[in-house]
Design a protein around this motif. Structure first.
Motif, PDB file in Angstrom:
ATOM      1  N   SER A 134     -32.150  67.227  96.506  1.00  0.00           N
ATOM      2  CA  SER A 134     -33.354  66.773  97.285  1.00  0.00           C
ATOM      3  C   SER A 134     -33.489  67.380  98.513  1.00  0.00           C
ATOM      4  O   SER A 134     -32.711  67.996  99.137  1.00  0.00           O
ATOM      5  N   VAL A 135     -34.791  67.363  99.163  1.00  0.00           N
ATOM      6  CA  VAL A 135     -35.216  67.710 100.151  1.00  0.00           C
ATOM      7  C   VAL A 135     -35.791  66.483 100.984  1.00  0.00           C
ATOM      8  O   VAL A 135     -36.518  66.167 100.491  1.00  0.00           O
ATOM      9  N   ILE A 136     -35.372  66.562 102.331  1.00  0.00           N
ATOM     10  CA  ILE A 136     -36.094  65.496 103.122  1.00  0.00           C
ATOM     11  C   ILE A 136     -36.890  66.420 104.348  1.00  0.00           C
ATOM     12  O   ILE A 136     -36.243  67.193 104.957  1.00  0.00           O
ATOM     13  N   ALA A 137     -38.214  66.150 104.342  1.00  0.00           N
ATOM     14  CA  ALA A 137     -38.953  66.974 105.346  1.00  0.00           C
ATOM     15  C   ALA A 137     -39.749  66.015 106.244  1.00  0.00           C
ATOM     16  O   ALA A 137     -40.045  65.093 105.881  1.00  0.00           O
TER      17      ALA A 137
ATOM     18  N   MET B  10     -34.196  68.887 105.703  1.00  0.00           N
ATOM     19  CA  MET B  10     -32.473  68.541 105.303  1.00  0.00           C
ATOM     20  C   MET B  10     -32.776  68.996 103.904  1.00  0.00           C
ATOM     21  O   MET B  10     -33.244  68.225 102.913  1.00  0.00           O
ATOM     22  N   VAL B  11     -32.042  69.986 103.279  1.00  0.00           N
ATOM     23  CA  VAL B  11     -31.692  70.411 101.965  1.00  0.00           C
ATOM     24  C   VAL B  11     -30.366  70.013 101.482  1.00  0.00           C
ATOM     25  O   VAL B  11     -29.315  70.451 102.200  1.00  0.00           O
ATOM     26  N   HIS B  12     -30.524  69.081 100.587  1.00  0.00           N
ATOM     27  CA  HIS B  12     -29.229  68.602  99.919  1.00  0.00           C
ATOM     28  C   HIS B  12     -28.698  69.442  98.552  1.00  0.00           C
ATOM     29  O   HIS B  12     -29.435  69.380  97.884  1.00  0.00           O
ATOM     30  N   VAL B  13     -27.856  70.027  98.941  1.00  0.00           N
ATOM     31  CA  VAL B  13     -27.301  71.002  97.861  1.00  0.00           C
ATOM     32  C   VAL B  13     -25.918  71.082  97.272  1.00  0.00           C
ATOM     33  O   VAL B  13     -24.937  70.686  98.104  1.00  0.00           O
TER      34      VAL B  13
END
Length: 120
Positions: A43-46, A91-94
């Motif tokens: 997911s990504v939080i912007a 915040m890129v969750h990878v």
């Protein structure tokens, strides 16, 4: 293991085209520096500072080539007095095997002031 990759960039003004272009620039830099494949992104939080209202940075992420199925959410940063204005953060969750200390966090434009210790 899921790791978070941080990034931030500023825009010169609250303009929709600029918000989307600079978000794309930041995402591209995060992808390039960390060899990120969209299939490995959870997911990504912007977030934006409250002075950015012209566009959703999530749109730039969702429409990035190959990223159409990545879950993205936008929100505003806390409105703290003296905070850096006109700032977009990702915040890129990878999923990765890269050690935490080897993740390359990206800070561009005036956002380099946020974490000078991480800027190469």
């Amino acid at each position: 293991m899921i790791r978070g990759i941080r990034g931030a960039i500023t825009v010169a003004q609250n303009d929709a085209a600029l918000v989307l272009a600079e978000t794309t620039k930041l995402l591209h830099a995060i992808i390039a520096a960390n060899d990120v494949d969209a299939a490995d992104v959870a997911s990504v939080i912007a977030t934006t500072t409250p002075d950015i209202t012209a566009a959703f940075p999530a749109k730039a992420v969702r429409t990035y080539d190959g990223w159409d199925y990545v879950p993205v959410m936008c929100m505003h940063e806390m409105n703290v007095e003296g905070a850096l204005p006109l700032c977009i953060r990702l915040m890129v969750h990878v999923e990765t095997t890269v050690a935490q200390k080897d993740i390359q966090h990206i800070y561009l434009n005036e956002a380099v002031k946020l974490r000078p210790d991480l800027v190469k």
